[in-house]
Design a protein around this motif. Structure first.
Motif, mmCIF file in Angstrom:
data_model
loop_
_atom_site.group_PDB
_atom_site.id
_atom_site.type_symbol
_atom_site.label_atom_id
_atom_site.label_comp_id
_atom_site.label_asym_id
_atom_site.label_seq_id
_atom_site.Cartn_x
_atom_site.Cartn_y
_atom_site.Cartn_z
ATOM 1 N N SER A 78 -11.448 2.195 -59.405
ATOM 2 C CA SER A 78 -11.161 1.433 -60.613
ATOM 3 C C SER A 78 -9.678 1.505 -60.968
ATOM 4 O O SER A 78 -9.067 0.504 -61.343
ATOM 5 N N ASP A 79 -9.082 2.692 -60.836
ATOM 6 C CA ASP A 79 -7.659 2.846 -61.134
ATOM 7 C C ASP A 79 -6.808 1.984 -60.209
ATOM 8 O O ASP A 79 -5.854 1.329 -60.655
ATOM 9 N N ARG A 80 -7.128 1.987 -58.922
ATOM 10 C CA ARG A 80 -6.349 1.191 -57.974
ATOM 11 C C ARG A 80 -6.463 -0.293 -58.283
ATOM 12 O O ARG A 80 -5.472 -1.036 -58.215
ATOM 13 N N MET A 81 -7.666 -0.737 -58.618
ATOM 14 C CA MET A 81 -7.841 -2.154 -58.933
ATOM 15 C C MET A 81 -7.094 -2.520 -60.214
ATOM 16 O O MET A 81 -6.441 -3.569 -60.281
ATOM 17 N N CYS A 82 -7.162 -1.672 -61.222
ATOM 18 C CA CYS A 82 -6.463 -1.945 -62.480
ATOM 19 C C CYS A 82 -4.962 -2.047 -62.254
ATOM 20 O O CYS A 82 -4.298 -2.940 -62.784
ATOM 21 N N TRP A 83 -4.404 -1.133 -61.470
ATOM 22 C CA TRP A 83 -2.966 -1.152 -61.216
ATOM 23 C C TRP A 83 -2.558 -2.434 -60.494
ATOM 24 O O TRP A 83 -1.512 -3.023 -60.801
ATOM 25 N N SER A 84 -3.374 -2.878 -59.549
ATOM 26 C CA SER A 84 -3.060 -4.109 -58.823
ATOM 27 C C SER A 84 -3.127 -5.322 -59.741
ATOM 28 O O SER A 84 -2.250 -6.197 -59.698
ATOM 29 N N LEU A 85 -4.147 -5.389 -60.584
ATOM 30 C CA LEU A 85 -4.297 -6.529 -61.481
ATOM 31 C C LEU A 85 -3.183 -6.572 -62.527
ATOM 32 O O LEU A 85 -2.625 -7.637 -62.823
ATOM 33 N N ILE A 86 -2.830 -5.410 -63.083
ATOM 34 C CA ILE A 86 -1.765 -5.360 -64.080
ATOM 35 C C ILE A 86 -0.429 -5.737 -63.445
ATOM 36 O O ILE A 86 0.386 -6.462 -64.030
ATOM 37 N N GLY A 87 -0.199 -5.254 -62.221
ATOM 38 C CA GLY A 87 1.029 -5.619 -61.528
ATOM 39 C C GLY A 87 1.119 -7.107 -61.250
ATOM 40 O O GLY A 87 2.189 -7.722 -61.388
ATOM 41 N N MET A 88 -0.003 -7.721 -60.882
ATOM 42 C CA MET A 88 -0.016 -9.160 -60.637
ATOM 43 C C MET A 88 0.247 -9.930 -61.934
ATOM 44 O O MET A 88 0.989 -10.927 -61.949
ATOM 45 N N ALA A 89 -0.340 -9.463 -63.031
ATOM 46 C CA ALA A 89 -0.108 -10.115 -64.327
ATOM 47 C C ALA A 89 1.347 -9.989 -64.750
ATOM 48 O O ALA A 89 1.947 -10.935 -65.282
ATOM 49 N N HIS A 90 1.942 -8.830 -64.515
ATOM 50 C CA HIS A 90 3.342 -8.611 -64.880
ATOM 51 C C HIS A 90 4.269 -9.517 -64.074
ATOM 52 O O HIS A 90 5.222 -10.105 -64.611
ATOM 53 N N THR A 91 3.993 -9.656 -62.779
ATOM 54 C CA THR A 91 4.810 -10.522 -61.931
ATOM 55 C C THR A 91 4.705 -11.979 -62.369
ATOM 56 O O THR A 91 5.713 -12.700 -62.444
ATOM 57 N N LEU A 92 3.491 -12.422 -62.662
ATOM 58 C CA LEU A 92 3.297 -13.801 -63.104
ATOM 59 C C LEU A 92 3.963 -14.041 -64.456
ATOM 60 O O LEU A 92 4.493 -15.124 -64.715
ATOM 61 N N ALA A 93 3.975 -13.034 -65.326
ATOM 62 C CA ALA A 93 4.630 -13.178 -66.625
ATOM 63 C C ALA A 93 6.129 -13.387 -66.466
ATOM 64 O O ALA A 93 6.738 -14.194 -67.180
ATOM 65 N N TYR A 94 6.745 -12.682 -65.524
ATOM 66 C CA TYR A 94 8.158 -12.911 -65.260
ATOM 67 C C TYR A 94 8.395 -14.325 -64.749
ATOM 68 O O TYR A 94 9.363 -14.990 -65.125
ATOM 69 N N GLU A 95 7.505 -14.786 -63.888
ATOM 70 C CA GLU A 95 7.657 -16.135 -63.332
ATOM 71 C C GLU A 95 7.565 -17.201 -64.422
ATOM 72 O O GLU A 95 8.283 -18.208 -64.387
ATOM 73 N N LEU A 96 6.687 -17.001 -65.395
ATOM 74 C CA LEU A 96 6.488 -17.993 -66.453
ATOM 75 C C LEU A 96 7.450 -17.822 -67.619
ATOM 76 O O LEU A 96 7.392 -18.593 -68.579
ATOM 77 N N GLY A 97 8.308 -16.819 -67.573
ATOM 78 C CA GLY A 97 9.286 -16.652 -68.637
ATOM 79 C C GLY A 97 8.760 -15.990 -69.883
ATOM 80 O O GLY A 97 9.295 -16.208 -70.974
ATOM 81 N N VAL A 98 7.718 -15.182 -69.765
ATOM 82 C CA VAL A 98 7.145 -14.528 -70.936
ATOM 83 C C VAL A 98 8.137 -13.553 -71.553
ATOM 84 O O VAL A 98 8.148 -13.347 -72.769
ATOM 85 N N PHE A 99 9.009 -12.960 -70.739
ATOM 86 C CA PHE A 99 9.945 -11.956 -71.237
ATOM 87 C C PHE A 99 11.259 -12.573 -71.706
ATOM 88 O O PHE A 99 12.238 -11.889 -71.867
ATOM 89 N N GLY A 100 11.271 -13.871 -71.904
ATOM 90 C CA GLY A 100 12.440 -14.533 -72.460
ATOM 91 C C GLY A 100 11.997 -15.555 -73.485
ATOM 92 O O GLY A 100 10.953 -15.416 -74.125
#
Length: 376
Positions: free
Chosen positions: A113-135
């Motif tokens: 469960s921990d490994r899956m959560c880390w992968s999903l959160i990392g994918m969400a974080h990467t997509l957020a950068y792509e969509l400009g969520v942090f700007g």
């Protein structure tokens, strides 16, 4: 059959998003380039996908608990590895003690469960950068402006407000995951913008600060920052924590952290938020108390077991052990009280009307931790 079809469809969507295959256009595989309006209509690279990935990290699909239907990594085995793998498996079984094998068998689902959560959160974080969520989020185009957003600049458009909330949500998820897995924080360069005072004061000055979602997110962000401070001072590494226990310096650090948790508890009691988010937040607070004050329990038990080990010439007397316990008694009492409060919230708040089965995975781990520490 329904669960299997939905699981297959979900896996297919995640795979398409990972490989960037939600649409084709141009080159030899399409009829020319096509503009992707990924933030408004169609496509998988959207704000909703970020929210969905974070939801999956909290509420696991049922099929995740079963082995995959393919060959796994068997295709990578060479022809002469069959006898070698059998002998290696036999050696491992012989070297593992019964207790270790038992612990490995029941902890494996938690580690998976921990490994899956880390992968999903990392994918969400990467997509957020792509969509400009942090700007400055505007139709998928990133114009960096994190300081203005964090300092309370109002967002005029609904999707900008949604991006603001996703930004705070990602901070909560990533900081919590890094602390739990022992990883360095991914927000090391943004600590000045995400300090506790900024969250408590600046965020509440927004025009939509009275929104229920923002009120709940403010509580989540604050409790995450408290957990981050606890991890930084008490659990930066295994060796540092062991040194704190041996020197006794952990007691002074616990005294410094306790007023912050008491202040947040008073704020949470006065917060006007619905019942079940309040219960989940209260469980998180009791888990933090349980987590940090358990150092006192670990110090007492570690001192006793090390002194009773064979070959140790410095045997601990009952008087010295009693003195050590008395110095840590107030903190051990906090562990017991936090574990009881945590389980009381579950029994009185989540168990009636069968709400416990709808709790996120994070909460179930907190419940198990409370029960195990209370047993100890």
């Amino acid at each position: 059959m329904v669960h299997e079809r939905l699981w297959s469809y979900l896996q297919n969507m995640i795979t398409r998003m990972f490989w960037g295959q939600e649409q084709f256009g141009g080159g030899f595989c399409g009829a020319g380039p096509r503009k992707i309006k990924s933030t408004i209509n169609g496509g998988l690279r959207t704000l909703g996908t970020i929210e969905s990935l974070l939801l999956l990290s909290e509420f696991h699909p049922r099929s995740m608990h079963f082995p995959p239907g393919d060959d796994g990594d068997d295709i990578l085995t060479t022809a002469d590895d069959e006898s070698t793998s059998l002998s290696r498996t036999q050696t491992v079984r012989e070297t593992l003690a019964f207790g270790e094998a038992t612990v490995a068998s029941w902890s494996e689902p938690a580690l998976r469960s921990d490994r899956m959560c880390w992968s999903l959160i990392g994918m969400a974080h990467t997509l957020a950068y792509e969509l400009g969520v942090f700007g400055n989020f505007q139709n998928g185009i990133r114009t960096p402006r994190p300081t203005e957003r964090l300092n309370g600049e109002p967002s005029s458009l609904p999707h900008e407000q949604r991006a603001d909330r996703i930004e705070r949500l990602l901070y909560v998820y990533i900081t919590s995951a890094c602390g739990r897995f022992g990883f360095p924080t991914m927000y090391a360069g943004q600590d000045d913008d995400l300090d506790l005072h900024n969250i408590q004061v600046k965020m509440t000055t927004r025009p939509h600060a009275q929104n229920l979602v923002d009120a709940i997110q403010e509580c989540w962000t604050e409790i995450t920052l408290i957990m981050k401070a606890c991890n930084a001072s008490l659990f930066p590494s295994r060796d540092h924590t062991q040194a704190l226990i041996q020197s006794g310096e952990y007691m002074a650090l616990l005294e410094q952290l306790q007023p912050t948790m008491n202040a947040f508890e008073r704020k949470l009691e006065a917060a006007q938020i619905p019942k079940y988010p309040w219960i989940i937040l209260s469980i998180e607070l009791e888990y933090i108390r349980l987590y940090i004050f358990s150092l006192a329990l670990q110090a007492v038990l570690g001192h006793w077991t090390s002194s009773a080990a064979p070959g140790n010439e410095e045997q601990t007397t009952y008087g010295s052990f009693s003195a050590l316990y008395r110095r840590n008694e107030v903190y051990i009492t906090e562990v017991v009280k936090a574990a009881r409060n945590l389980l009381r919230l579950v029994v009185e708040g989540l168990l009636p009307d069968n709400y416990l089965k709808h709790a996120p995975v994070r909460t179930h781990f907190r419940i198990l931790s409370g029960a195990m520490f209370l047993l100890k």
